[in-house]
Design a protein around this motif. Sequence first.
Motif, PDB file in Angstrom:
ATOM      1  N   GLU A  53       0.802  -1.223   0.000  1.00 29.19           N
ATOM      2  CA  GLU A  53       0.000   0.000   0.000  1.00 29.19           C
ATOM      3  C   GLU A  53       0.837   1.276   0.000  1.00 29.19           C
ATOM      4  O   GLU A  53       0.289   2.377  -0.087  1.00 29.19           O
ATOM      5  N   LEU A  54       2.135   1.138   0.090  1.00 29.44           N
ATOM      6  CA  LEU A  54       3.014   2.299   0.153  1.00 29.44           C
ATOM      7  C   LEU A  54       2.992   3.082  -1.155  1.00 29.44           C
ATOM      8  O   LEU A  54       3.136   2.508  -2.242  1.00 29.44           O
ATOM      9  N   VAL A  55       2.820   4.381  -1.047  1.00 29.90           N
ATOM     10  CA  VAL A  55       2.866   5.273  -2.202  1.00 29.90           C
ATOM     11  C   VAL A  55       4.092   6.164  -2.007  1.00 29.90           C
ATOM     12  O   VAL A  55       4.172   6.896  -1.014  1.00 29.90           O
ATOM     13  N   PRO A  56       5.059   6.105  -2.931  1.00 32.77           N
ATOM     14  CA  PRO A  56       6.283   6.886  -2.746  1.00 32.77           C
ATOM     15  C   PRO A  56       6.009   8.392  -2.805  1.00 32.77           C
ATOM     16  O   PRO A  56       5.161   8.847  -3.571  1.00 32.77           O
ATOM     17  N   ASP A  57       6.763   9.134  -1.998  1.00 34.08           N
ATOM     18  CA  ASP A  57       6.670  10.593  -2.077  1.00 34.08           C
ATOM     19  C   ASP A  57       7.366  11.064  -3.351  1.00 34.08           C
ATOM     20  O   ASP A  57       7.938  10.258  -4.098  1.00 34.08           O
ATOM     21  N   GLN A  58       7.330  12.343  -3.607  1.00 35.53           N
ATOM     22  CA  GLN A  58       7.869  12.897  -4.857  1.00 35.53           C
ATOM     23  C   GLN A  58       9.353  12.570  -5.038  1.00 35.53           C
ATOM     24  O   GLN A  58       9.787  12.171  -6.114  1.00 35.53           O
ATOM     25  N   GLU A  59      10.112  12.719  -3.974  1.00 38.50           N
ATOM     26  CA  GLU A  59      11.553  12.456  -4.058  1.00 38.50           C
ATOM     27  C   GLU A  59      11.839  10.998  -4.405  1.00 38.50           C
ATOM     28  O   GLU A  59      12.642  10.706  -5.286  1.00 38.50           O
ATOM     29  N   LEU A  60      11.171  10.086  -3.722  1.00 39.10           N
ATOM     30  CA  LEU A  60      11.371   8.662  -4.006  1.00 39.10           C
ATOM     31  C   LEU A  60      10.847   8.298  -5.386  1.00 39.10           C
ATOM     32  O   LEU A  60      11.477   7.519  -6.112  1.00 39.10           O
ATOM     33  N   ALA A  61       9.719   8.867  -5.781  1.00 41.15           N
ATOM     34  CA  ALA A  61       9.162   8.593  -7.112  1.00 41.15           C
ATOM     35  C   ALA A  61      10.152   9.011  -8.199  1.00 41.15           C
ATOM     36  O   ALA A  61      10.338   8.297  -9.187  1.00 41.15           O
ATOM     37  N   GLU A  62      10.802  10.148  -8.011  1.00 42.21           N
ATOM     38  CA  GLU A  62      11.798  10.617  -8.989  1.00 42.21           C
ATOM     39  C   GLU A  62      13.016   9.696  -9.007  1.00 42.21           C
ATOM     40  O   GLU A  62      13.540   9.378 -10.075  1.00 42.21           O
ATOM     41  N   LEU A  63      13.454   9.263  -7.839  1.00 40.36           N
ATOM     42  CA  LEU A  63      14.591   8.343  -7.769  1.00 40.36           C
ATOM     43  C   LEU A  63      14.251   7.015  -8.447  1.00 40.36           C
ATOM     44  O   LEU A  63      15.045   6.476  -9.223  1.00 40.36           O
ATOM     45  N   LEU A  64      13.060   6.498  -8.179  1.00 37.19           N
ATOM     46  CA  LEU A  64      12.635   5.253  -8.822  1.00 37.19           C
ATOM     47  C   LEU A  64      12.569   5.407 -10.340  1.00 37.19           C
ATOM     48  O   LEU A  64      13.005   4.517 -11.077  1.00 37.19           O
ATOM     49  N   ALA A  65      12.046   6.524 -10.816  1.00 32.94           N
ATOM     50  CA  ALA A  65      11.957   6.763 -12.261  1.00 32.94           C
ATOM     51  C   ALA A  65      13.351   6.835 -12.884  1.00 32.94           C
ATOM     52  O   ALA A  65      13.595   6.264 -13.951  1.00 32.94           O
ATOM     53  N   THR A  66      14.262   7.507 -12.215  1.00 36.94           N
ATOM     54  CA  THR A  66      15.637   7.621 -12.712  1.00 36.94           C
ATOM     55  C   THR A  66      16.305   6.256 -12.784  1.00 36.94           C
ATOM     56  O   THR A  66      16.928   5.903 -13.794  1.00 36.94           O
ATOM     57  N   GLU A  67      16.168   5.473 -11.717  1.00 36.71           N
ATOM     58  CA  GLU A  67      16.780   4.146 -11.691  1.00 36.71           C
ATOM     59  C   GLU A  67      16.143   3.208 -12.704  1.00 36.71           C
ATOM     60  O   GLU A  67      16.822   2.394 -13.323  1.00 36.71           O
ATOM     61  N   ARG A  68      14.825   3.331 -12.903  1.00 36.29           N
ATOM     62  CA  ARG A  68      14.133   2.505 -13.912  1.00 36.29           C
ATOM     63  C   ARG A  68      14.676   2.822 -15.303  1.00 36.29           C
ATOM     64  O   ARG A  68      14.982   1.916 -16.086  1.00 36.29           O
ATOM     65  N   LEU A  69      14.848   4.104 -15.618  1.00 34.58           N
ATOM     66  CA  LEU A  69      15.392   4.489 -16.930  1.00 34.58           C
ATOM     67  C   LEU A  69      16.824   4.013 -17.106  1.00 34.58           C
ATOM     68  O   LEU A  69      17.203   3.580 -18.194  1.00 34.58           O
ATOM     69  N   ARG A  70      17.629   4.076 -16.046  1.00 39.66           N
ATOM     70  CA  ARG A  70      19.008   3.575 -16.124  1.00 39.66           C
ATOM     71  C   ARG A  70      19.016   2.088 -16.454  1.00 39.66           C
ATOM     72  O   ARG A  70      19.800   1.634 -17.296  1.00 39.66           O
ATOM     73  N   LEU A  71      18.137   1.330 -15.799  1.00 40.59           N
ATOM     74  CA  LEU A  71      18.059  -0.104 -16.067  1.00 40.59           C
ATOM     75  C   LEU A  71      17.613  -0.372 -17.500  1.00 40.59           C
ATOM     76  O   LEU A  71      18.210  -1.193 -18.202  1.00 40.59           O
ATOM     77  N   ILE A  72      16.594   0.334 -17.943  1.00 41.74           N
ATOM     78  CA  ILE A  72      16.095   0.159 -19.308  1.00 41.74           C
ATOM     79  C   ILE A  72      17.183   0.470 -20.322  1.00 41.74           C
ATOM     80  O   ILE A  72      17.405  -0.293 -21.266  1.00 41.74           O
ATOM     81  N   ARG A  73      17.882   1.559 -20.121  1.00 41.01           N
ATOM     82  CA  ARG A  73      18.949   1.931 -21.060  1.00 41.01           C
ATOM     83  C   ARG A  73      20.087   0.922 -21.041  1.00 41.01           C
ATOM     84  O   ARG A  73      20.647   0.583 -22.078  1.00 41.01           O
ATOM     85  N   ARG A  74      20.436   0.433 -19.835  1.00 42.87           N
ATOM     86  CA  ARG A  74      21.537  -0.515 -19.719  1.00 42.87           C
ATOM     87  C   ARG A  74      21.184  -1.856 -20.340  1.00 42.87           C
ATOM     88  O   ARG A  74      21.999  -2.460 -21.043  1.00 42.87           O
ATOM     89  N   VAL A  75      19.976  -2.327 -20.112  1.00 40.02           N
ATOM     90  CA  VAL A  75      19.604  -3.653 -20.607  1.00 40.02           C
ATOM     91  C   VAL A  75      19.099  -3.584 -22.039  1.00 40.02           C
ATOM     92  O   VAL A  75      19.602  -4.273 -22.927  1.00 40.02           O
TER      93      VAL A  75
END
Length: 84
Positions: A53-75
């Motif tokens: 049920e956890l909803v990330p705050d803005q800072e965590l949401a941005e970090l997750l989005a950044t890390e997701r894009l890094r993974l997508i680009r790397r793989v």
Amino acid sequence: MESPQYLHASSTDDLARMVTGLTEELWVLRDRVMLLERAVVDAGVLAADTVDELVPDQELAELLATERLRLIRRVLGAPLVDRV
């Protein structure tokens, strides 16, 4: 522009090994997350449904989005490296 061809007969086995390796790594991560979630619930640190049920705050949401894009680009971007 001609599309690159990645699946030559000689690379199919390599691709299968990569997918198997990634699947093994994914399972290790899922297994560890499940164990950690159980441990924190059993210790009374979190309720069982807290993580779901956890909803990330803005800072965590941005970090997750950044890390997701890094993974997508790397793989998924790996085949593009040879073309740049």
